[in-house]
Write a protein that holds these residues in place. Structure first.
Motif, mmCIF file in Angstrom:
data_model
loop_
_atom_site.group_PDB
_atom_site.id
_atom_site.type_symbol
_atom_site.label_atom_id
_atom_site.label_comp_id
_atom_site.label_asym_id
_atom_site.label_seq_id
_atom_site.Cartn_x
_atom_site.Cartn_y
_atom_site.Cartn_z
ATOM 1 N N ARG A 1 0.827 -1.210 0.000
ATOM 2 C CA ARG A 1 0.000 0.000 0.000
ATOM 3 C C ARG A 1 0.861 1.260 0.000
ATOM 4 O O ARG A 1 0.451 2.309 -0.513
ATOM 5 C CB ARG A 1 -0.926 0.008 1.237
ATOM 6 C CG ARG A 1 -1.918 1.193 1.251
ATOM 7 C CD ARG A 1 -2.878 1.072 0.087
ATOM 8 N NE ARG A 1 -3.826 2.182 0.004
ATOM 9 C CZ ARG A 1 -3.674 3.250 -0.763
ATOM 10 N NH1 ARG A 1 -2.552 3.385 -1.480
ATOM 11 N NH2 ARG A 1 -4.593 4.185 -0.814
ATOM 12 N N SER A 2 2.039 1.169 0.550
ATOM 13 C CA SER A 2 2.907 2.340 0.636
ATOM 14 C C SER A 2 3.523 2.723 -0.703
ATOM 15 O O SER A 2 4.142 3.779 -0.830
ATOM 16 C CB SER A 2 4.035 2.080 1.642
ATOM 17 O OG SER A 2 4.802 0.951 1.262
ATOM 18 N N LYS A 3 3.355 1.864 -1.732
ATOM 19 C CA LYS A 3 3.955 2.140 -3.036
ATOM 20 C C LYS A 3 3.018 2.885 -3.985
ATOM 21 O O LYS A 3 3.409 3.251 -5.084
ATOM 22 C CB LYS A 3 4.423 0.835 -3.689
ATOM 23 C CG LYS A 3 5.623 0.200 -2.990
ATOM 24 C CD LYS A 3 6.828 1.137 -2.980
ATOM 25 C CE LYS A 3 8.035 0.502 -2.304
ATOM 26 N NZ LYS A 3 9.185 1.447 -2.234
ATOM 27 N N TYR A 4 1.771 3.078 -3.597
ATOM 28 C CA TYR A 4 0.881 3.889 -4.433
ATOM 29 C C TYR A 4 0.085 4.851 -3.569
ATOM 30 O O TYR A 4 -0.180 4.610 -2.394
ATOM 31 C CB TYR A 4 -0.046 3.008 -5.281
ATOM 32 C CG TYR A 4 -0.872 2.005 -4.539
ATOM 33 C CD1 TYR A 4 -2.166 2.294 -4.142
ATOM 34 C CD2 TYR A 4 -0.347 0.744 -4.241
ATOM 35 C CE1 TYR A 4 -2.916 1.353 -3.457
ATOM 36 C CE2 TYR A 4 -1.094 -0.190 -3.569
ATOM 37 C CZ TYR A 4 -2.377 0.128 -3.169
ATOM 38 O OH TYR A 4 -3.127 -0.791 -2.482
ATOM 39 N N GLY A 5 -0.243 5.983 -4.179
ATOM 40 C CA GLY A 5 -0.911 7.044 -3.447
ATOM 41 C C GLY A 5 -2.408 7.016 -3.648
ATOM 42 O O GLY A 5 -3.060 5.992 -3.455
ATOM 43 N N ASP A 6 -2.960 8.138 -4.073
ATOM 44 C CA ASP A 6 -4.409 8.240 -4.230
ATOM 45 C C ASP A 6 -4.907 7.442 -5.430
ATOM 46 O O ASP A 6 -4.243 7.373 -6.478
ATOM 47 C CB ASP A 6 -4.821 9.704 -4.412
ATOM 48 C CG ASP A 6 -4.688 10.512 -3.133
ATOM 49 O OD1 ASP A 6 -4.383 9.912 -2.079
ATOM 50 O OD2 ASP A 6 -4.894 11.736 -3.181
ATOM 51 N N ILE A 7 -6.068 6.833 -5.265
ATOM 52 C CA ILE A 7 -6.804 6.214 -6.363
ATOM 53 C C ILE A 7 -7.938 7.179 -6.686
ATOM 54 O O ILE A 7 -8.789 7.452 -5.837
ATOM 55 C CB ILE A 7 -7.364 4.838 -5.959
ATOM 56 C CG1 ILE A 7 -6.205 3.884 -5.602
ATOM 57 C CG2 ILE A 7 -8.220 4.253 -7.072
ATOM 58 C CD1 ILE A 7 -6.661 2.598 -4.941
ATOM 59 N N LEU A 8 -7.943 7.723 -7.890
ATOM 60 C CA LEU A 8 -8.856 8.809 -8.237
ATOM 61 C C LEU A 8 -9.909 8.340 -9.226
ATOM 62 O O LEU A 8 -9.591 7.718 -10.240
ATOM 63 C CB LEU A 8 -8.063 9.974 -8.841
ATOM 64 C CG LEU A 8 -6.882 10.469 -7.992
ATOM 65 C CD1 LEU A 8 -5.949 11.329 -8.824
ATOM 66 C CD2 LEU A 8 -7.378 11.235 -6.787
#
Length: 258
Positions: free
Chosen positions: A117-124
């Protein structure tokens, strides 16, 4: 003064990590770029490092409205740019006329391919069924090869410039709510007008997060500033303590977000 006394026990391990990062930057005179952090973790870094004369902090997640961000801890003589945060933006191409994809499905698919989870930010996501994902640049190749489906839909990824990111505004509807106590089940039941039993079941089923951490203890003590996410009901934030009501209940200004 004991720095830990201002934080919950479950935050102490992260505080230790922040102190290590700060010391490394001071000793090595080189910047430290974190993985994506949630807003509470970002707040802790700012509180601990603050306006330190030799070490500075800057966070960026792709846009001014990003929730999850990478944080750069750096010597004061540096002037960071957006490129220093090593972000990539992908748009998910899929048959949107025939399939509807929702946020939990995207999150589940990213986790299922072994991406932390720490490898991607916001899911838009927007009303036109456009889906974008912000990721750490170091996992570009991995996500391009491995993310081939979301739910039952086959997908392909299209890399975009960061300037093309969807900007989503955070809107909170404020209201005044009375609580008999600040127990988690009481706060949820009073804010969302649920029975205590229903609130307790939701909590015990792992459907509640406080400051982006799953909490399964109904008696967990909330405090001012906490952001509570309840699956299927939205999010609430304890904004301001208004004192006690005539019936000796705690009154708070609460922000609600669907």
């Amino acid at each position: 003064m004991d720095i830990y006394q201002h934080y919950r026990k479950e935050e102490h391990a992260f505080i230790d990590k922040v102190l290590e990062w700060k010391a490394a930057v001071e000793f090595q005179y080189s910047p430290k770029l974190t993985d994506f952090l949630d807003p509470r973790e970002q707040e802790i870094i700012n509180l601990i490092i603050g306006d330190h004369s030799d070490v500075q902090v800057k966070a960026f997640g792709g846009s001014t409205t990003s929730e999850r961000k990478r944080v750069l801890i750096y010597p004061s003589y540096l002037s960071p740019t957006e490129e220093d945060f090593q972000l990539s933006l992908y748009q998910v191409d899929y048959p949107s006329k025939f399939v509807k994809i929702e946020h939990p499905q995207v999150l589940g698919s990213l986790m299922s391919i072994g991406l932390k989870r720490s490898k991607y930010g916001d899911i838009l996501l927007d009303d036109d069924n456009i889906i974008q994902i912000v990721v750490s640049k170091e996992v570009d190749g991995f996500i391009e090869v491995n993310l081939q489906s979301i739910g039952k839909a086959s997908v392909t990824l299209k890399k975009l410039k960061l300037e093309d990111i969807l900007v989503q505004k955070e809107e909170w509807i404020e209201q005044s709510v009375s609580f008999s106590s600040l127990r988690l089940d009481v706060v949820i039941s009073s804010t969302f007008q649920l029975s205590r039993q229903k609130a307790q079941a939701i909590i015990q089923n792992g459907q509640v997060k406080v400051n982006w951490r799953i909490v399964e203890n109904a008696s967990f003590e909330c405090k001012e500033g906490d952001i509570i996410s309840v699956r299927g009901h939205g999010r609430l934030k304890l904004l301001n303590n208004e004192g006690k009501s005539k019936k000796d209940k705690l009154r708070y200004t609460v922000g609600k977000q669907k």
